[in-house]
Write a protein that holds these residues in place. Structure first.
Motif, mmCIF file in Angstrom:
data_model
loop_
_atom_site.group_PDB
_atom_site.id
_atom_site.type_symbol
_atom_site.label_atom_id
_atom_site.label_comp_id
_atom_site.label_asym_id
_atom_site.label_seq_id
_atom_site.Cartn_x
_atom_site.Cartn_y
_atom_site.Cartn_z
ATOM 1 N N SER A 1 123.197 -15.158 -10.292
ATOM 2 C CA SER A 1 123.312 -15.319 -8.939
ATOM 3 C C SER A 1 121.571 -15.400 -8.519
ATOM 4 N N SER A 2 121.258 -16.047 -7.346
ATOM 5 C CA SER A 2 119.749 -16.296 -7.060
ATOM 6 C C SER A 2 119.253 -14.569 -6.690
ATOM 7 N N THR B 1 119.528 -11.649 1.004
ATOM 8 C CA THR B 1 120.273 -12.670 0.629
ATOM 9 C C THR B 1 120.577 -13.536 1.584
ATOM 10 N N LYS C 1 123.028 -15.953 1.716
ATOM 11 C CA LYS C 1 124.508 -16.273 1.551
ATOM 12 C C LYS C 1 125.226 -15.063 2.520
ATOM 13 N N SER D 1 121.201 -21.514 -2.324
ATOM 14 C CA SER D 1 121.448 -20.336 -1.936
ATOM 15 C C SER D 1 120.233 -19.691 -2.057
ATOM 16 N N THR E 1 117.366 -16.644 -1.494
ATOM 17 C CA THR E 1 117.195 -15.121 -1.745
ATOM 18 C C THR E 1 115.693 -14.955 -1.492
ATOM 19 N N ASN F 1 121.065 -18.986 4.379
ATOM 20 C CA ASN F 1 121.335 -20.253 3.885
ATOM 21 C C ASN F 1 121.362 -21.199 4.978
ATOM 22 N N GLY G 1 118.223 -24.193 5.246
ATOM 23 C CA GLY G 1 118.117 -22.788 4.562
ATOM 24 C C GLY G 1 116.954 -22.511 4.383
#
Length: 293
Positions: free
Chosen positions: A9-10, A49, A51, A136, A138, A168, A175
């Motif tokens: 993941s980011s 994050t 997301k 996404s 971060t 996002n 985003g």
């Protein structure tokens, strides 16, 4: 980038990138952190994050080899939901001890042994890295703080909406991810990072958004009238889909004499890094950027 290429993941990628910088004694974070007034290492770090909007931070940590790992653990746990008995996961923790997280030798002991001379040099640079992965966002920051700071002082790198921000794309809003460095008290007093994000969301021209934040929200802020010198720098990532394609803009700006910049995308063969400097002493600020391939 290796983390992203392996399906990570980011949040994992940003954490890993910041760990590399925390492990480098030439940067003011983790292993190379400035010392406090009592000669100890106290680090601040945070992650956010886009997301889920989840945020985690650690402040004045004095026994962590990689402070950024704590916000990562906090985000990982927070995204699982409420704790037992309906307790709310924390967004910030302070004064963590080595025995609590078992993260290795205390930083000040390592520095006193191997880098005592370098530890007293002033590196007024925050470490930041932004990674865009599948739209996404971060953002993360990690810092050893200013040299000779008061024991227990917590800087913007551990404060919500001050050191970093990420969200996002949603509806017509792009985003955005933003990480900020500089004098923590000035950044917190002006709410610089959050105001920068607000402008990035509302203004079409990203250059105008960054310049307006540096000028109107920082240099001209009445909250900073007590300071003779003002210090802030920021990097920002903005992405938005249009006709099936994603437009990604990377921008930076600073009022300091110089600022280190680095970026990397999956379409680049290698990361690029450079030092941005003012063209002349009369310049109030520097701001520029480009589309990320």
């Amino acid at each position: 980038m290796a983390v992203l290429n392996q399906g990570g993941s980011s949040v994992q990628a940003v954490t890993e990138a910041i760990k590399q910088l925390e492990n480098d004694p030439s940067t003011n974070a983790g292993y190379g952190s400035n010392l406090s007034l009592t000669g100890k290492v106290e680090c601040d770090a945070s992650l956010m994050t886009g997301k889920t909007g989840t945020f985690g931070a650690v402040g004045a940590a004095n026994g962590l080899r990689n402070p950024i790992e704590t916000p990562y653990q906090m985000i990982t746990e927070a995204e699982k939901g409420l704790l037992s008995l309906g307790r709310i996961p924390p967004m910030q923790v302070c004064f963590l001890l080595q025995t609590e997280l078992k993260t290795g030798p205390k930083l000040h002991e390592l520095m006193e042994k191997d880098y005592q001379a370098n530890a007293h040099e002033i590196y007024l640079k925050h470490i930041q890295m932004l990674v865009d992965e599948q739209n996404s966002q971060t953002a993360g920051v990690s810092s050893g703080g200013i040299s000779l700071k008061s024991p227990g002082r917590v800087g913007e790198a551990a404060m919500y909406g001050s050191g970093c921000w990420a969200q996002n794309e949603k509806g017509d809003l792009p985003g955005v991810a933003c990480s900020t460095t500089g004098t923590g008290e000035q950044i917190m007093r002006t709410m610089f990072t959050y105001k920068c994000v607000e402008r990035l969301l509302k203004e079409d021209d990203i250059q105008a958004a960054v310049v307006d934040t540096l000028n109107k929200d920082f240099l001209e802020s009445p909250m900073l009238d007590i300071y003779d010198q003002k210090s802030v720098g920021t990097i920002a990532l903005r992405s938005q889909k249009s006709r099936g394609k994603t437009r990604v803009e990377f921008w930076f700006g600073h009022v300091t004499e110089d600022m280190g910049i680095g970026y990397f995308s999956d379409k680049m063969k290698a990361p690029k890094a450079f030092v941005s400097r003012k063209a002349s002493s009369n310049d109030k600020l520097v701001s520029r950027g480009w589309l990320i391939p």
